[in-house]
Design an enzyme around this catalytic site. Structure first.
Site, PDB file in Angstrom:
ATOM      1  N   HIS A  65       0.839  -1.201   0.000  1.00  0.00           N
ATOM      2  CA  HIS A  65       0.000   0.000   0.000  1.00  0.00           C
ATOM      3  C   HIS A  65       0.875   1.252   0.000  1.00  0.00           C
ATOM      4  CE1 HIS A  65      -3.661  -2.312   1.238  1.00  0.00           C
ATOM      5  NE2 HIS A  65      -2.737  -3.089   1.764  1.00  0.00           N
ATOM      6  N   ASP A 325       2.734  -6.946   1.665  1.00  0.00           N
ATOM      7  CA  ASP A 325       1.511  -6.248   2.070  1.00  0.00           C
ATOM      8  C   ASP A 325       1.835  -5.120   3.045  1.00  0.00           C
ATOM      9  OD1 ASP A 325      -1.155  -5.784   1.853  1.00  0.00           O
ATOM     10  OD2 ASP A 325      -1.823  -7.439   3.108  1.00  0.00           O
TER      11      ASP A 325
END
Length: 436
Positions: A65, A325
């Site tokens: 992200h 992640d």
């Protein structure tokens, strides 16, 4: 001319299945020679004795992200790429949940504009296009428009609750020749859970998330893949039963790949109570803080049986890759009660050293196995040619010192955020140099 000679270095290359000591000559970012002992050294060569160090292909991350645009206080694109380089990643694919999201060409152009002036020595940044408008899971995004751009595939990074929409998405995307990454999770079953359902969650007094929240959604996705044939990547596998379902799907030659996030291999739900244990009996957290909000993850850390099954699945190739992640959060966001904290933790700078000491040094993985699922496997899942250590190849490499110790703290991290359960701890393993 820029020329480096790395002597007596341990070379790991999962593409050619090489793990040996050699000398390597790198000239103008190209591997010019790989020999047991290079004696003819060109003039103006920087010679480095690299005993005890490891040289391997650059790592690749399937999904992480970015804070920018929209949440720059968490992470900017530049700090994200610097964190990736510090952790040995030369390729990084980010999810489209920025603000605005990457659900049309304008959103993608904005990100590309932001990175245009950054240093070319930073890792290569790739983008996932959104499956649904606004990554809200309600209606399809501009898929045909996005497919004409250089995205690596389509993903929301959030669960899709409407099976009919998933079916239409897979049917529409199939002729576009792009991969789809889906996170199997039934939000209605997960409810307001914060930890994996079981004896530990009951003892901790945390609302539990049953394994069926993942496996029921996964079974539905696999049925749709079987009927339509679209290539799908399964994100964030976290249960033993999911491993069985994926193993069966691959035995039936369904076009699926799968990944597990790195923390689910090192930790299980016991870490939340301060009792971290890994499968080899070596604590991955030396001093875990009970109810540390940085251990609040999506999906939640599994039970010990899940952790062991995931480790074996990675070794067997049922799970193709380890994903990071990386999910930066500010100090204020995470300084709340465990169940009230937003899920997520950073990992780009920590994954390689902690996986090395938690899995390779304990004998769970060989060095080649770890490098395969951090470098080659992720690249293949992204539809890319993997980096390799080979004569004439471009120098997409990292130099890793497995014994160098450092303390995880804000000033030692390139990331803007420090939401990790290893904050304040001393760990071993550091990437010394990254060639992109």
């Amino acid at each position: 001319m820029n020329r480096e000679l790395l002597q007596n270095i341990r070379v790991i290359d999962p593409v050619s299945k090489i793990d040996r000591t050699a000398d390597i000559l790198i000239t103008e970012n190209q591997i010019q020679a790989i020999e047991e002992n290079i004696t003819e050294i060109p003039a103006d060569t920087e010679v480095r004795d690299c005993r005890g160090l490891i040289l391997g292909p650059g790592l690749a991350d399937i999904y992480s992200h970015s804070g920018e645009p929209g949440f720059e206080e968490r992470e900017t694109l530049e700090s994200l790429m610097q964190a990736a380089a510090a952790g040995g990643f030369t390729r990084l694919a980010i999810l489209p949940d920025t603000s605005p999201p990457v659900d049309n060409l304008a959103g993608l152009a904005l990100l590309q504009q932001h990175i245009r002036n950054l240093s070319p020595s930073l890792p290569r940044l790739y983008f996932w296009g959104a499956l649904t408008a606004g990554v809200k899971g309600q209606q399809m995004a501009e898929l045909g428009e996005l497919a004409s751009s250089p995205i690596v595939g389509f993903a929301d990074g959030f669960p899709l609750s409407n099976p009919s929409l998933v079916r239409r998405l897979l049917e529409y995307i199939q002729p576009l020749n792009k991969s789809v990454a889906l996170w199997p999770c039934d939000r209605t079953l997960a409810g307001n859970g914060a930890a994996r359902e079981g004896a530990v969650s009951v003892r901790l007094g945390l609302p539990g998330i049953p394994a069926s929240a993942e496996t029921s959604a996964l079974a539905a996705i696999l049925e749709l893949v079987a009927s339509g044939g679209t290539r799908v990547h399964i994100m964030r596998v976290s249960t033993a039963r999911s491993v069985e379902l994926i193993r069966d799907a691959k035995a039936r030659d369904l076009p699926v790949t799968a990944s597990v996030t790195w923390m689910h291999l090192l930790l299980n739900v016991g870490a939340i109570s301060g009792n971290s244990q890994d499968s080899a009996g070596k604590n991955a957290l030396t001093a875990s803080v009970p109810y540390d909000p940085n251990l609040h993850l999506e999906p939640p850390l599994g039970n010990l049986s899940d952790q062991l099954a995931l480790i074996q699945a990675v070794k067997d190739g049922v799970i193709d890759a380890i994903a990071i992640d990386h999910n930066p959060r500010t100090y204020e966001e995470k300084t709340v009660a465990f169940a009230d904290s937003p899920p997520g933790a950073i990992g780009l700078e920590l994954a390689l050293p902690l996986l090395w000491h938690g899995l390779v040094e304990t004998g769970e993985f060989s060095a080649l196995e770890l490098w395969r699922v951090l470098s080659t496997g992720p690249a293949v899942c992204l539809g890319q040619t993997p980096a390799k250590v080979a004569l004439g190849a471009s120098a997409e490499l990292i130099l890793f010192d497995p014994l160098m110790t450092w303390t995880v703290e804000g000033r030692s991290l390139k990331s803007r955020s420090a939401n990790t359960p290893w904050l304040g701890q001393q760990i071993a393993g550091k990437v010394l140099q990254t060639w992109v």
